[in-house]
Design a protein around this motif. Sequence first.
Motif: not given
Length: 813
Positions: A220, A267, A271, A796, A799-800, A803
């Motif tokens: 990630t 990690e 984020y 990224v 994923r941001l 999350q």
Amino acid sequence: MLELSTPIKFVKRVGERVAVELAKRGVETVEDLLYHLPFRYEDRLNPVPMSALQAGTMASVIGEVRGTVLLQTRNMPLFEMTVGQGLSTVKCMWFRGTYLRDKFHVGQMVALYGKLEPSRSSAGKFKMIQPQFEVLPAAGTADAEFSMLEVGRIVPVYESLGGTTAWGAKLGSKWLRQVIWALFEELEGVNSLHPTLRGETAKDGAPGLHGQGQTDVVETLPRAMLKRLKMPGRLEALKAVHFPEAGTPMTELMSAASPGHRRLIFEELFYLELGLELKRRRMREREGTAFVTNVKVREAIKQVLPFHPTAAQKRVLGEIADDMRKPQPMRRLLQGDVGSGKTIVAMQAALVAIENGYQVALMAPTEILATQHYISARKLLGDVLSPRTGKPYRVTLLTGSLDEATKREARGRIFRGEADLAIGTHALIEDKVDFDNLGLVIVDEQHRFGVQQRFKLMKKPGALDPDVLVMTATPIPRTLALTLYGDLDASVIDELPPGRTPIVTRRTTEERAQDVWDFVRKQVTQGRQAYIVYPVIEGAKDDQPELDFPHDVEEDLDAAAGKATASPSVALRLAQGDTAVKGGKKRKAVAGSKAKGKTTKTEKLFEPKKALRAATDMFEELRSGALAGLRLGLLHGRLSADDKEVAMRRFQRGDIDVLIATTVIEVGVDVPNASVMVIEHAERFGLAQMHQLRGRVGRGAAKSFCILMTGGRVSEQAEARLDAMVRTQNGFELAELDLQQRGPGEFFGTRQAGLPEFRVASLIRDRAVLELAKVEAARFAESPDPVVSVEEKDAVWTRLKLQWQRKYGLVEA
Ligand code: ADP
Ligand code: MG
């Protein structure tokens, strides 16, 4: 093919039935299970030899079962087992241990974990009471297949996930080891077919691949970033945390500081910080007002300043003014310990906006505070004329308790631009008011509001974004500031105005109350004023909204004891009647019985709960008793707004000598002549609260005192709080301890504060990694490492989003 998002039921040894159990614990996918990390480890590769054990420590011991016996004691069955290693032995005991009879057999190898206590019967030997245990697999048994997971390595210990497998095995450590181990085998198998799926580190090289447009479903973070930070890839990190390689230092593992842990923590925090960084950037793209700060404006500020600002106040005002001059809207957090003089800085900022022809809204969390700001603003601005208009400043108060007509009128003035400075409770200003030309919003004591509520102010359509200055007196530990307010720029007033003498803080107990009242009386005779604060308004009800008791562990017992009594308020009245008649003898008796020490659990259960002394009751008691003849006032949350204001004003004017109050006075109240703060039942108050309360005194030149009076059982945690209060006056130091005691979720005392929940990271432990994450997030947003591929960047961002939506849904991304 197994992926991180694969539902858990498809995992070997799990299946539908267990999946249902796991779902109850929030474990739904492979990824969820991989993030169920061990909470401790046992070194079964180099176990401590029994001869080197030390009493009083937690230890993990491996040995051979030498003998077992089930004893029938008078109270309960007791299971005893002797475990040996060569000539050394340790005795283990389990109360009500009948169920263990068939579990252990002589000759088995077992791993034990528990506290070592010296044996009473034989010197130099140890016993363990109710240790955690595991029977280690012997060759030739069904378990042998997994024996390499249980012995000869550093073994992970997991919190059980509850439930059982179809054949009745617990979903505990042993089961988890096996399932997670198998998971890694499969994931690594998949990854060896697809080399890009592996999270290579700098160490095992094979870079190159990430630049070729292949994405990595496990990793990630950009490869280049990991390489630069010397962090392992994700899968590698997870594996190392679950099944540490031989040689990983145990201390690192136990404190979540191993390279694998660090990578996972990083990690998660990266984020979080990246999201906050984006918010900041987005804000900077918005259009705001560029205020000017010319000679005239400075003149306006100078003429209202009642004193020379401290160096810190000057610096902070400079930072604020810099922001205000920029065309982007200001978003700044102003931190300063109680009494550091934030108000005057805020007023100076307000003048900048007003002298530029804009309106200012000042929002406070309570009516008391709003009213107080109104009074001091009037005092400050009352006698001067604005250099710009040549007219007086127009200050308007808007609180819920004003009558409808007055409120309507106030709103009208604000709407027509006839109010330069509107002061009110945040709810009021936020919900119903349209401004004509709003340039600056000042939010006082922000921590009371909760995160989401920021900046919801009405403005005219098409108008520019107002500048926002958020002030808080709760020193926020840096980790919390970075997470909660990471999207704001921060200023800190780290210096108190001159002439303050440190506040003398002392502890005492209820039994010595008379001395305390005598002291209060003496101070009043010398022209000073005092506060006496209680945890509750009346009776012994703990359910009052202004209460925010720390939940000390030991209080459970109290709660149980409380149920055993008839009515707490009856108990209170009895106790008070007693004091009146016998002059406190009863309290001494209670203290005496405690001093004897050995109260058993049952005794405690039936010991009547000691009622809390309450503001209204003590107001009556003190008025006719110990403080008779002094002018007493009463202030608490259930008074009408008018009564509150009257009490406050009278105290401020010095018409009241002693203000008996609840924590409503916690924030903002500023009466420099008050020199004594008495807190009764100090054992019930949280650190932040006590610190705020203490901050009400020591505001003038006179020597000030804070007396912490305990009137009940003082738990260990309460003891630590009281100690800290006596030891230090540094708000940040106290805040750190508070954070440790209560955890981030409760730090602000309000559930609405909206802190993110972390899977691995801890805001208490991981400050250094958080700082790193913040730097890296800013760097990534600004210009990622040149070798980061488009795919990696996209990954990224995706994923941001994920999350932030899933975990911090509270803060819109
Ligand atoms: P807080 O930061 O807790 O809001 P206040 O703004 O209420 O603190 O200030 C606390 C007290 O210190 C007030 O009585 C204020 O008038 C006084 N004060 C603030 N700044 C100075 C200064 N530079 N010199 C002297 N007194 C000051
Ligand atoms: Mg203040």
